[in-house]
Structure formats: structure tokens, C-alpha cells
Design a protein around this motif. Sequence first.
Motif, short mmCIF file in Angstrom:
data_model
loop_
_atom_site.label_atom_id
_atom_site.label_comp_id
_atom_site.label_asym_id
_atom_site.label_seq_id
_atom_site.Cartn_x
_atom_site.Cartn_y
_atom_site.Cartn_z
N ARG A 1 8.12 -2.52 -1.01
CA ARG A 1 8.36 -2.26 0.42
C ARG A 1 7.38 -3.02 1.31
O ARG A 1 7.38 -2.81 2.53
CB ARG A 1 8.21 -0.76 0.67
N MET A 2 6.55 -3.86 0.75
CA MET A 2 5.60 -4.61 1.57
C MET A 2 6.35 -5.48 2.57
O MET A 2 7.27 -6.20 2.21
CB MET A 2 4.71 -5.48 0.70
N PRO A 3 5.97 -5.42 3.84
CA PRO A 3 6.66 -6.23 4.85
C PRO A 3 6.58 -7.72 4.52
O PRO A 3 5.54 -8.22 4.11
CB PRO A 3 5.89 -5.91 6.14
N ASN A 4 7.69 -8.39 4.72
CA ASN A 4 7.76 -9.83 4.51
C ASN A 4 7.67 -10.50 5.87
O ASN A 4 8.66 -10.60 6.60
CB ASN A 4 9.06 -10.20 3.80
N VAL A 5 6.49 -10.93 6.23
CA VAL A 5 6.26 -11.47 7.57
C VAL A 5 5.64 -12.86 7.48
O VAL A 5 5.07 -13.24 6.46
CB VAL A 5 5.34 -10.53 8.39
N ASN A 6 5.74 -13.60 8.56
CA ASN A 6 5.20 -14.96 8.61
C ASN A 6 3.77 -15.01 9.12
O ASN A 6 3.14 -16.06 9.10
CB ASN A 6 6.08 -15.85 9.49
N ARG A 7 3.28 -13.88 9.60
CA ARG A 7 1.91 -13.84 10.13
C ARG A 7 1.02 -13.06 9.16
O ARG A 7 1.48 -12.52 8.17
CB ARG A 7 1.90 -13.21 11.51
N THR A 8 -0.26 -13.01 9.47
CA THR A 8 -1.20 -12.24 8.66
C THR A 8 -0.84 -10.76 8.71
O THR A 8 -0.42 -10.25 9.75
CB THR A 8 -2.63 -12.46 9.16
N LEU A 9 -1.00 -10.09 7.57
CA LEU A 9 -0.73 -8.66 7.49
C LEU A 9 -2.03 -7.92 7.17
O LEU A 9 -2.67 -8.19 6.15
CB LEU A 9 0.30 -8.37 6.40
N VAL A 10 -2.43 -7.04 8.07
CA VAL A 10 -3.60 -6.19 7.85
C VAL A 10 -3.11 -4.87 7.26
O VAL A 10 -2.28 -4.18 7.86
CB VAL A 10 -4.37 -5.94 9.16
N ILE A 11 -3.60 -4.55 6.07
CA ILE A 11 -3.17 -3.35 5.34
C ILE A 11 -4.34 -2.38 5.30
O ILE A 11 -5.43 -2.72 4.85
CB ILE A 11 -2.75 -3.72 3.90
N GLU A 12 -4.10 -1.17 5.77
CA GLU A 12 -5.17 -0.16 5.75
C GLU A 12 -4.98 0.78 4.58
O GLU A 12 -3.89 1.32 4.36
CB GLU A 12 -5.19 0.64 7.05
N GLY A 13 -6.05 1.00 3.84
CA GLY A 13 -6.01 1.91 2.70
C GLY A 13 -6.24 3.35 3.11
O GLY A 13 -6.38 3.69 4.29
N ALA A 14 -6.28 4.22 2.11
CA ALA A 14 -6.58 5.64 2.31
C ALA A 14 -7.94 5.91 1.66
O ALA A 14 -8.09 5.76 0.45
CB ALA A 14 -5.50 6.50 1.66
N GLY A 15 -8.92 6.28 2.46
CA GLY A 15 -10.25 6.53 1.90
C GLY A 15 -10.86 5.28 1.31
O GLY A 15 -10.74 4.19 1.86
N GLY A 16 -11.50 5.44 0.15
CA GLY A 16 -12.17 4.32 -0.50
C GLY A 16 -11.43 3.80 -1.71
O GLY A 16 -10.29 4.19 -1.99
N LEU A 17 -12.09 2.93 -2.45
CA LEU A 17 -11.45 2.22 -3.56
C LEU A 17 -10.98 3.14 -4.68
O LEU A 17 -9.96 2.87 -5.32
CB LEU A 17 -12.43 1.20 -4.14
N LEU A 18 -11.71 4.21 -4.93
CA LEU A 18 -11.37 5.07 -6.06
C LEU A 18 -10.69 6.37 -5.62
O LEU A 18 -10.71 7.37 -6.35
CB LEU A 18 -12.61 5.36 -6.91
N VAL A 19 -10.09 6.34 -4.46
CA VAL A 19 -9.22 7.45 -4.06
C VAL A 19 -7.96 7.40 -4.92
O VAL A 19 -7.29 6.36 -4.99
CB VAL A 19 -8.85 7.36 -2.56
N PRO A 20 -7.61 8.50 -5.60
CA PRO A 20 -6.44 8.47 -6.48
C PRO A 20 -5.13 8.55 -5.70
O PRO A 20 -4.99 9.33 -4.77
CB PRO A 20 -6.62 9.73 -7.35
N LEU A 21 -4.18 7.70 -6.10
CA LEU A 21 -2.84 7.73 -5.52
C LEU A 21 -1.90 8.59 -6.37
O LEU A 21 -0.94 9.16 -5.86
CB LEU A 21 -2.29 6.31 -5.39
N ASN A 22 -2.17 8.63 -7.66
CA ASN A 22 -1.46 9.53 -8.57
C ASN A 22 -2.43 9.85 -9.71
O ASN A 22 -3.63 9.62 -9.57
CB ASN A 22 -0.13 8.93 -9.05
N ASN A 23 -1.94 10.34 -10.81
CA ASN A 23 -2.84 10.77 -11.88
C ASN A 23 -3.48 9.63 -12.66
O ASN A 23 -4.40 9.85 -13.46
CB ASN A 23 -2.10 11.69 -12.86
N THR A 24 -3.01 8.41 -12.45
CA THR A 24 -3.52 7.28 -13.25
C THR A 24 -3.95 6.07 -12.43
O THR A 24 -4.61 5.19 -12.98
CB THR A 24 -2.46 6.82 -14.27
#
Length: 209
Positions: free
Chosen positions: A90-113
Motif C-alpha cells: 500500500r505504499m504510495p507510488n509518487v514522483n516526489r520524495t515521501l516522508v514516512i513517519e514511524g510509530a515510537g522507536g525502532l523496536l516498537v513491535p508491530l506484531n508478535n515477530t
Amino acid sequence: MEKIFVTGIGTGIGKTFVSAIVAKSLNADYWKPVQAGFEDGTDSEWVSRWLKENGSIVHPEVYRLSKPASPHIAAREEGITIDIQHICDRMPNVNRTLVIEGAGGLLVPLNNTTFVADLIKALGAKVILVSRNYLGSINHSLLTARVCRELQIPVIGWVFNDQYLDYEEEIVQWSNFPRIASIPYSDNVNGTFINSQAAAIQKQLEELL
């Protein structure tokens, strides 16, 4: 398409604020794929207030979860499992730069793995690290930097904010990642402030990309 992932040394350290400034400085689009908690509005809604005038698009979240908690817990409560491949699809397909914001920090779990760091690698993004000056931020910053090195995540540099104490030179030196900008504390974050900070970091950011 240049993909810049804004992550931080923890929660509540200014990722959304910095994402708006970075997107503004590069005339980039903005995307937060996972939003956990929206009773007081979403990060995408906040960012959209400052990006309208330069034509940037704020793309919709892939997962919009009501509970303000770690994403894996918020998703579990809604009977959902966050799927990294689904986010990539689902990542947007755009011709310009895309700034993506995460949730919390690097080791925030998105699921169990899998964790936010796994998402960054799957998206093939470069990272901007956000550090806020508070007691303990040296430790949190250097731990974050070490995870990036161990996982071979490409880092553009640091954006520091707030003014509790000045730990910035030490963090830059010990992490060996460059400083992009230092954003001062403000009680009045408005369009004028966002625009001025975006202009101030533009040259340094473009040189590091």
C-alpha cells in the motif's frame, strides 16, 4: 522516489513535528502507515494543516487503530494483525520524495515477530533519527544508533529538538551520524514556525540525501 523514514529514540520526542518540517523543506508527501490512537486527532491530520500550501499530499494510514498503545496491542484488541507486506503493497507510488513517519522507536513491535526496524528495511527507506534533549536521551540515542548499525539501516542524520540540556555534540560524536538540524523549543508551533524551520534545514538536508 526518495523514501525518508522518520523514527525516534522513543515516544513523544517530536517525530510528527519533525516529519512536517522535513516534508515542508523538501516539498515531499507524508505517510504514516500505522496510527495507534486518534481520540485527539491523528498525526496525519496534524501534518496536513502545514503542508496544504505547497501541494504535498498526506496519504491515508494503512492501519488506523483506536487504542493509544503499542501497535501490536492496539491491533490485537481490534482482532487485527499488522502485516508488513500489506503495508509495503500500500505504499504510495509518487514522483516526489515521501516522508514516512514511524510509530515510537525502532523496536516498537508491530506484531508478535516484527518491529518498526523490520518495516524500515522492507520499505527500503533511509532514516532520520529524532532525539529530544532530556535526561537519559544520550543512552536512548546511542542505543538507537547501535540498532541502526547492527541492522544495517542507512541513516541520514539526527534532528534534535527541545532545550533541556545540550547533549547534541556528544551524540553526534559517539554515534558518528551527522547532525541535520537543531530545532528550538517553541510554545507557539504555527505555520510561520514550521516554515522557518523547514527553510533552515533545507540546505543541510539536501546535501546529506
